[in-house]
Design a protein around this motif. Structure first.
Motif, mmCIF file in Angstrom:
data_model
loop_
_atom_site.group_PDB
_atom_site.id
_atom_site.type_symbol
_atom_site.label_atom_id
_atom_site.label_comp_id
_atom_site.label_asym_id
_atom_site.label_seq_id
_atom_site.Cartn_x
_atom_site.Cartn_y
_atom_site.Cartn_z
ATOM 1 N N THR A 141 43.270 44.970 51.971
ATOM 2 C CA THR A 141 43.368 45.807 50.783
ATOM 3 C C THR A 141 43.049 44.983 49.550
ATOM 4 O O THR A 141 43.259 43.764 49.527
ATOM 5 C CB THR A 141 44.774 46.422 50.626
ATOM 6 O OG1 THR A 141 45.738 45.371 50.477
ATOM 7 C CG2 THR A 141 45.134 47.259 51.831
ATOM 8 N N ARG A 142 42.543 45.649 48.549
ATOM 9 C CA ARG A 142 42.291 45.015 47.248
ATOM 10 C C ARG A 142 43.213 45.675 46.232
ATOM 11 O O ARG A 142 43.274 46.902 46.134
ATOM 12 C CB ARG A 142 40.829 45.188 46.835
ATOM 13 C CG ARG A 142 40.513 44.634 45.441
ATOM 14 C CD ARG A 142 39.014 44.652 45.171
ATOM 15 N NE ARG A 142 38.720 44.378 43.762
ATOM 16 C CZ ARG A 142 38.372 45.299 42.875
ATOM 17 N NH1 ARG A 142 38.253 46.575 43.252
ATOM 18 N NH2 ARG A 142 38.145 44.977 41.620
ATOM 19 N N GLN A 143 43.914 44.822 45.459
ATOM 20 C CA GLN A 143 44.882 45.307 44.492
ATOM 21 C C GLN A 143 44.763 44.503 43.201
ATOM 22 O O GLN A 143 44.083 43.470 43.172
ATOM 23 C CB GLN A 143 46.307 45.193 45.068
ATOM 24 C CG GLN A 143 46.473 45.888 46.421
ATOM 25 C CD GLN A 143 47.813 45.625 47.063
ATOM 26 O OE1 GLN A 143 48.848 45.705 46.410
ATOM 27 N NE2 GLN A 143 47.815 45.306 48.351
ATOM 28 N N HIS A 144 45.429 44.980 42.161
ATOM 29 C CA HIS A 144 45.408 44.285 40.872
ATOM 30 C C HIS A 144 46.814 44.319 40.289
ATOM 31 O O HIS A 144 47.439 45.386 40.251
ATOM 32 C CB HIS A 144 44.426 44.953 39.911
ATOM 33 C CG HIS A 144 44.055 44.097 38.732
ATOM 34 N ND1 HIS A 144 44.942 43.802 37.712
ATOM 35 C CD2 HIS A 144 42.892 43.449 38.419
ATOM 36 C CE1 HIS A 144 44.345 43.020 36.828
ATOM 37 N NE2 HIS A 144 43.099 42.789 37.227
ATOM 38 N N PRO A 145 47.330 43.180 39.841
ATOM 39 C CA PRO A 145 48.712 43.146 39.354
ATOM 40 C C PRO A 145 48.944 44.005 38.118
ATOM 41 O O PRO A 145 50.066 44.461 37.874
ATOM 42 C CB PRO A 145 48.945 41.661 39.055
ATOM 43 C CG PRO A 145 47.574 41.097 38.856
ATOM 44 C CD PRO A 145 46.686 41.857 39.780
ATOM 45 N N ASP A 146 47.892 44.246 37.316
ATOM 46 C CA ASP A 146 48.044 45.005 36.073
ATOM 47 C C ASP A 146 47.485 46.417 36.159
ATOM 48 O O ASP A 146 47.538 47.153 35.173
ATOM 49 C CB ASP A 146 47.356 44.262 34.917
ATOM 50 C CG ASP A 146 47.955 42.887 34.685
ATOM 51 O OD1 ASP A 146 49.191 42.743 34.870
ATOM 52 O OD2 ASP A 146 47.203 41.956 34.343
ATOM 53 N N GLU A 147 46.928 46.773 37.299
ATOM 54 C CA GLU A 147 46.360 48.106 37.465
ATOM 55 C C GLU A 147 46.908 48.701 38.765
ATOM 56 O O GLU A 147 46.304 48.568 39.834
ATOM 57 C CB GLU A 147 44.828 48.053 37.512
ATOM 58 C CG GLU A 147 44.196 47.497 36.240
ATOM 59 C CD GLU A 147 42.677 47.459 36.325
ATOM 60 O OE1 GLU A 147 42.111 48.304 37.056
ATOM 61 O OE2 GLU A 147 42.069 46.594 35.693
ATOM 62 N N GLN A 148 48.050 49.333 38.659
ATOM 63 C CA GLN A 148 48.726 49.846 39.842
ATOM 64 C C GLN A 148 47.917 50.932 40.547
ATOM 65 O O GLN A 148 48.108 51.194 41.732
ATOM 66 C CB GLN A 148 50.109 50.387 39.459
ATOM 67 C CG GLN A 148 51.060 49.319 38.930
ATOM 68 C CD GLN A 148 51.299 48.203 39.938
ATOM 69 O OE1 GLN A 148 51.534 48.458 41.113
ATOM 70 N NE2 GLN A 148 51.222 46.963 39.481
ATOM 71 N N ALA A 149 47.007 51.587 39.816
ATOM 72 C CA ALA A 149 46.199 52.645 40.430
ATOM 73 C C ALA A 149 45.154 52.080 41.387
ATOM 74 O O ALA A 149 44.618 52.814 42.228
ATOM 75 C CB ALA A 149 45.514 53.474 39.346
#
Length: 314
Positions: A105-113
């Protein structure tokens, strides 16, 4: 396969130059208080077939504990990150680094969407779920790395050069790969050996690295007693010996015994060098850290505390 995927505009060439990794860089090893512990080093070795090709692409990796199993966390140039691991719920009894399937998975700490599933080869848990083509690959790392390459290139986070070199890099870096289907000799008689080229690429990486820890990781690809190059070479000689014996001729039987001896010699070489990886790693300079040193004595077992990494993992 994408779940809750946030639409991502195509990156411009300028953006790609600004955010993509350096294709010639070998990402540094993690730097924290666990790196020098025996249990963490064992975890690192068991995930080397994932971390080594990604670090060859300049992507920094670390091993963390997810909800119920260890995962690989990969930092990306745009401050997002990848989580690579087995299904977290329900947990399984397979050893770290050897799951029945992988989820990326790809995620971003500041973009929860932002929660993008790049790859999912985990076994089906819901009979009614739509079929995933990658599920047939199971725990094979080759297809996982290729899927990561493809997506990161699309996002402008990885140079497109890796789309044509991924297979060669994986052959050199991944001990669990299966050899590709052997082509017709008559069609490839004038071509350079792909297998020799893969080993040459591995040798080039070894010559280029300035880190003894990196050298140890590459040496492990050759000396791994269960799936390293020497073990696979021993299996190759054994198979060649069986093929020679099928001719049921005197010279075929003689060749069979010669090849059996070669297989035994190769495996004996691996046994003689069984401490070489640890000895190479021990040549690395001692790390300077302000953390409290672990007490002397037997190394602790793998931690069982469930430390959830930032963002969501499966």
């Amino acid at each position: 396969m994408v779940a809750e995927e946030k639409s991502t505009p195509a990156a411009s060439h300028a953006d790609a130059r600004r955010t993509s990794v350096d294709a010639s860089a070998f990402a540094p090893l993690p730097d924290h208080c666990n790196v020098d512990t025996a249990w963490w080093q064992e975890l690192w070795r068991s995930h080397a077939h994932i971390t080594t090709p990604l670090r060859q692409r300049g992507l920094e990796c670390d091993i963390e504990f997810g909800l119920s199993a260890y995962i690989v966390r990969v930092s990306l140039p745009d401050d997002s990150y990848l989580i690579i691991g087995p299904p977290q719920e329900p947990s399984c009894d397979r050893p770290p680094g050897d799951p029945q399937g992988w989820i990326v998975t790809r995620q971003h700490p500041d973009e929860q969407a932002l929660f993008e599933v790049i790859y999912d080869s985990a076994p089906y848990s819901d009979p009614g779920a739509p079929e995933r083509p990658e599920a047939r690959h199971g725990g094979n790392a080759t297809h996982l790395i290729e899927a990561i390459d493809q997506r990161l290139i699309q996002l402008g986070l990885l140079p497109a050069v890796f789309s044509s070199t991924a297979s060669a890099l994986m052959s050199a870096a991944t001990p669990t790969l299966r050899a590709p289907k052997t082509p017709d000799i008559s069609e490839t008689a004038d071509r350079t050996s792909a297998y020799g080229d893969a080993l040459l690429a591995l040798t080039g990486r070894l010559n280029a690295t300035e880190s003894h820890a990196d050298a140890a990781a590459l040496l492990h690809q050759v000396l791994n007693p269960t799936s390293g190059l020497l073990e696979r070479l021993g299996e190759f000689f054994e198979a060649a010996g069986e093929k020679a014996k099928e001719a049921e001729q005197d010279d075929g039987f003689d060749l069979h015994y010669d090849l059996e001896d070669a297989a035994a010699t190769v495996r004996s070489l691996g046994e003689d060098l069984h401490t070489a990886v640890d000895r190479m790693r021990a040549l690395a300079p001692a790390r300077q850290t302000t953390s409290t040193a672990l007490p002397s004595g037997p190394s602790p077992g793998l931690p069982t505390a469930k430390i959830r990494p930032p963002g969501r993992t499966r």
